[in-house]
Scaffold this motif. Structure first.
Motif, PDB file in Angstrom:
ATOM      1  N   LEU A 127     -28.526 -34.063  18.180  1.00 62.71           N
ATOM      2  CA  LEU A 127     -28.422 -35.311  17.602  1.00 62.71           C
ATOM      3  C   LEU A 127     -27.253 -35.788  17.004  1.00 62.71           C
ATOM      4  O   LEU A 127     -26.631 -36.778  17.057  1.00 62.71           O
ATOM      5  N   VAL A 128     -26.765 -34.751  16.172  1.00 62.54           N
ATOM      6  CA  VAL A 128     -25.443 -34.854  15.413  1.00 62.54           C
ATOM      7  C   VAL A 128     -24.490 -35.269  16.354  1.00 62.54           C
ATOM      8  O   VAL A 128     -23.503 -36.016  16.305  1.00 62.54           O
ATOM      9  N   ASN A 129     -24.434 -34.346  17.506  1.00 64.29           N
ATOM     10  CA  ASN A 129     -23.102 -34.561  18.521  1.00 64.29           C
ATOM     11  C   ASN A 129     -23.430 -35.807  19.096  1.00 64.29           C
ATOM     12  O   ASN A 129     -22.270 -36.693  19.449  1.00 64.29           O
ATOM     13  N   ALA A 130     -24.541 -36.787  19.301  1.00 61.95           N
ATOM     14  CA  ALA A 130     -24.782 -37.925  19.966  1.00 61.95           C
ATOM     15  C   ALA A 130     -24.374 -38.780  18.832  1.00 61.95           C
ATOM     16  O   ALA A 130     -23.557 -39.932  19.241  1.00 61.95           O
ATOM     17  N   ILE A 134     -21.260 -41.731  19.599  1.00 62.83           N
ATOM     18  CA  ILE A 134     -21.728 -42.985  19.498  1.00 62.83           C
ATOM     19  C   ILE A 134     -20.450 -43.537  18.536  1.00 62.83           C
ATOM     20  O   ILE A 134     -20.336 -44.669  18.482  1.00 62.83           O
ATOM     21  N   LEU A 135     -20.536 -43.105  17.298  1.00 63.26           N
ATOM     22  CA  LEU A 135     -19.543 -43.459  16.298  1.00 63.26           C
ATOM     23  C   LEU A 135     -17.999 -43.417  16.634  1.00 63.26           C
ATOM     24  O   LEU A 135     -17.245 -44.511  16.273  1.00 63.26           O
ATOM     25  N   SER A 136     -17.823 -42.502  17.536  1.00 65.72           N
ATOM     26  CA  SER A 136     -16.540 -42.437  17.729  1.00 65.72           C
ATOM     27  C   SER A 136     -15.916 -43.029  19.146  1.00 65.72           C
ATOM     28  O   SER A 136     -14.680 -42.948  19.659  1.00 65.72           O
ATOM     29  N   ALA A 137     -16.818 -43.802  19.765  1.00 64.98           N
ATOM     30  CA  ALA A 137     -16.877 -44.346  20.935  1.00 64.98           C
ATOM     31  C   ALA A 137     -15.953 -45.581  20.679  1.00 64.98           C
ATOM     32  O   ALA A 137     -16.018 -46.154  19.416  1.00 64.98           O
ATOM     33  N   PRO A 138     -15.003 -46.051  21.632  1.00 63.65           N
ATOM     34  CA  PRO A 138     -13.936 -47.423  21.475  1.00 63.65           C
ATOM     35  C   PRO A 138     -14.888 -48.448  21.469  1.00 63.65           C
ATOM     36  O   PRO A 138     -15.719 -48.506  22.208  1.00 63.65           O
ATOM     37  N   LYS A 139     -14.474 -49.106  20.753  1.00 61.28           N
ATOM     38  CA  LYS A 139     -15.461 -50.480  20.351  1.00 61.28           C
ATOM     39  C   LYS A 139     -14.727 -51.843  21.239  1.00 61.28           C
ATOM     40  O   LYS A 139     -13.437 -51.809  21.055  1.00 61.28           O
TER      41      LYS A 139
END
Length: 140
Positions: A127-130, A134-139
């Motif tokens: 969960l932490v890895n996911a 998600i938070l570090s994915a380019p927006k």
């Protein structure tokens, strides 16, 4: 009930025949167990000596007169020994099998508990890895 030798099914008495040297091992009757509970030091053994059927201690090999109270009554034999509660009319072979099953069951429960803890840790890690992914994915 305290888990000590006095309440254990494997508390027994033995007698060695004079002619053959053969050792005969018997379970203590309820009457003998009650007498032993009342007076462990002054218990009348007759021609017998007390012992643990599983070989943990033997009064015939090393006298327990001085440390008898500690051996029979005081020491907690819960998981450090071959303890199984006394059951009237049960043979030693059946008690040995039940003791083995109980010990295996106890070990399986501990293993199961560790497996569950490991799965929870792995799940939280995923969960932490996911969340990090998600938070570090380019927006866009």
């Amino acid at each position: 009930m305290k888990r000590n030798c006095l309440n254990c099914h494997f508390l027994s008495k033995s007698h060695r025949e004079e002619d053959t040297g053969r050792e005969l091992v018997f379970s203590l009757s309820e009457k003998e167990r009650d007498a032993l509970k009342i007076e462990p030091v002054g218990f009348d053994r007759g021609w017998h000596s007390l012992l643990c059927h599983m070989g943990v201690w033997d009064e015939g090999l090393s006298p327990l007169a001085i440390i008898k109270d500690e051996t029979l009554l005081s020491q907690d034999r819960a998981y450090s020994c071959f303890f199984i509660s006394f059951r009237k009319s049960m043979l030693f072979k059946a008690a040995i099998e039940l003791q083995k099953r109980a010990e295996e069951n106890r070990q399986l429960k501990a293993s199961y508990r560790m497996t569950i803890i490991g799965l929870w840790i792995a799940g939280i890690g995923l969960l932490v890895n996911a969340l990090i992914a998600i938070l570090s994915a380019p927006k866009c």
